[in-house]
Design an enzyme around this catalytic site. Sequence first.
Site, short mmCIF file in Angstrom:
data_model
loop_
_atom_site.label_atom_id
_atom_site.label_comp_id
_atom_site.label_asym_id
_atom_site.label_seq_id
_atom_site.Cartn_x
_atom_site.Cartn_y
_atom_site.Cartn_z
N HIS A 47 0.85 -1.20 0.00
CA HIS A 47 0.00 0.00 0.00
C HIS A 47 0.87 1.24 0.00
O HIS A 47 0.96 1.94 0.99
CB HIS A 47 -0.89 0.03 1.24
CG HIS A 47 -1.86 -1.09 1.29
ND1 HIS A 47 -2.90 -1.20 0.41
CD2 HIS A 47 -1.95 -2.15 2.11
CE1 HIS A 47 -3.59 -2.28 0.68
NE2 HIS A 47 -3.03 -2.89 1.71
N HIS A 79 1.20 -11.40 1.81
CA HIS A 79 0.12 -11.76 2.73
C HIS A 79 -0.43 -13.17 2.49
O HIS A 79 -1.11 -13.72 3.34
CB HIS A 79 -1.08 -10.82 2.55
CG HIS A 79 -0.83 -9.41 2.94
ND1 HIS A 79 -0.10 -9.07 4.05
CD2 HIS A 79 -1.24 -8.24 2.39
CE1 HIS A 79 -0.07 -7.74 4.15
NE2 HIS A 79 -0.75 -7.22 3.15
N CYS A 102 4.96 -14.78 2.07
CA CYS A 102 6.10 -14.69 2.97
C CYS A 102 6.27 -15.99 3.77
O CYS A 102 5.28 -16.60 4.19
CB CYS A 102 5.89 -13.53 3.93
SG CYS A 102 7.19 -13.38 5.16
N HIS A 130 -8.29 -8.44 7.11
CA HIS A 130 -6.92 -8.38 6.59
C HIS A 130 -6.65 -9.60 5.70
O HIS A 130 -6.99 -10.72 6.07
CB HIS A 130 -5.92 -8.34 7.75
CG HIS A 130 -4.54 -7.98 7.31
ND1 HIS A 130 -3.71 -8.87 6.69
CD2 HIS A 130 -3.87 -6.80 7.36
CE1 HIS A 130 -2.56 -8.25 6.39
NE2 HIS A 130 -2.64 -7.00 6.79
N GLU A 132 -4.05 -11.32 5.04
CA GLU A 132 -3.28 -12.41 5.65
C GLU A 132 -4.18 -13.31 6.49
O GLU A 132 -4.09 -14.54 6.43
CB GLU A 132 -2.16 -11.84 6.53
CG GLU A 132 -1.34 -12.94 7.21
CD GLU A 132 -0.45 -12.41 8.33
OE1 GLU A 132 0.20 -11.37 8.13
OE2 GLU A 132 -0.42 -13.05 9.39
N CYS A 198 5.50 -11.72 13.61
CA CYS A 198 6.69 -11.70 12.75
C CYS A 198 7.86 -11.00 13.44
O CYS A 198 7.71 -9.89 13.95
CB CYS A 198 6.34 -10.98 11.46
SG CYS A 198 7.76 -10.57 10.48
N SER A 226 -2.85 0.69 6.43
CA SER A 226 -1.87 -0.32 6.83
C SER A 226 -1.97 -0.55 8.33
O SER A 226 -1.69 0.33 9.13
CB SER A 226 -0.46 0.17 6.45
OG SER A 226 0.51 -0.46 7.26
N ASN A 228 -0.31 -2.43 10.42
CA ASN A 228 0.91 -2.43 11.25
C ASN A 228 1.45 -1.01 11.43
O ASN A 228 2.06 -0.70 12.45
CB ASN A 228 1.96 -3.39 10.69
CG ASN A 228 2.64 -2.86 9.45
OD1 ASN A 228 3.58 -2.09 9.55
ND2 ASN A 228 2.14 -3.25 8.29
N SER A 273 5.09 -1.62 4.91
CA SER A 273 4.95 -1.31 3.49
C SER A 273 5.51 0.05 3.13
O SER A 273 5.23 0.59 2.07
CB SER A 273 3.47 -1.40 3.11
OG SER A 273 2.71 -0.57 3.95
S1 SF4 Z 1 5.77 -8.28 8.10
FE1 SF4 Z 1 6.82 -10.21 8.48
S2 SF4 Z 1 5.30 -11.78 7.98
FE2 SF4 Z 1 4.60 -9.89 7.03
S3 SF4 Z 1 5.45 -9.96 4.95
FE3 SF4 Z 1 6.89 -8.81 6.24
S4 SF4 Z 1 8.40 -10.36 6.88
FE4 SF4 Z 1 6.58 -11.44 6.17
#
Ligand code: SF4
Length: 291
Positions: A47, A79, A102, A130, A132, A198, A226, A228, A273
């Site tokens: 994003h 994701h 990932c 989400h 993921e 992660c 986003s 995170n 991101s």
């Molecule tokens: S945040 Fe961690 S789990 Fe998510 S894509 Fe990045 S490395 Fe992979």
Amino acid sequence: AMTTAIRPEVRIAERAGFCYGVRLAIDKAKHARDEGKEVTTLGQLVHNPGIKADLSDRGIKTADLADQVEGGTLVIRAHGVPAGELEQVRGKPELEVIDATCTWVVQSQKAAAELAAAGYTVCIIGHEDHPEVKGVRSYAGDKHVVVDDMDRSTWERVPHTKKIGVLSQSTILPYKLEEFAAFCLRRCHDLRVVNTVCPVTLTRQADSVVLAGEVEAMIVVGGKNSSNTKELAVKCADVCPATIHVADADELEAEHRDWLSGKASIGITGGTSTPEVDLEEVRDRIYALVG
Ligand code: SF4
């Protein structure tokens, strides 16, 4: 900006910038395109407006649905996707699939399948919408539940049952997983917790929080959708109340110009991101505005 003589000290958090999962997905897409393939990504790889523009300039397309792509090369983003969707695209004879899910997400998917097969009710903490989580839950069996880390009322979805297996979305805060595991322990006899937070997220958070504790003001850069990045901003605000979340340098200039002036030290970090160049651009913009 002319009212103050302060030139702020501006520092970027140490391990910020793309995580390797996202970087790898972007590299795979670019590499396939460089080989002359017709490349489409299933959903946005990231994003981020700058990266999106770069990918589209290279001729890399994006499709929202697997149904929209019949031929060429399809890149599955970091994701991951639901099991059924992966099967669907792999079944298309004209389509080459590059799975850039990932490795950490693949581990979560496997853990979900293993727990479900062993008779555990899989309980996933994260955001229901989400991508993921949508992918991981598709491996988690019929009885699984998803709860929201930000909304405790959703935790009531966890049944009172014998065996519970707990997993988390990769980017949630570790203490949320700990609290949720303790909650589940009160509802079952046999609890298994797989720590699927992660490590890249953890080191990023740790470095950002250290920096936030050392500066007067903190800028968290990243997409407003986003999750995170939003959580990183919350975490930084805990130690540095003067924390703001902006999408990019332009938003900083348009919305927070006055806020910038008079700050002696400013820290910058970004979400999973957010590429390094965006952080540098914010730094350069601060210098241009108040330096
Ligand atoms: S945040 Fe961690 S789990 Fe998510 S894509 Fe990045 S490395 Fe992979």
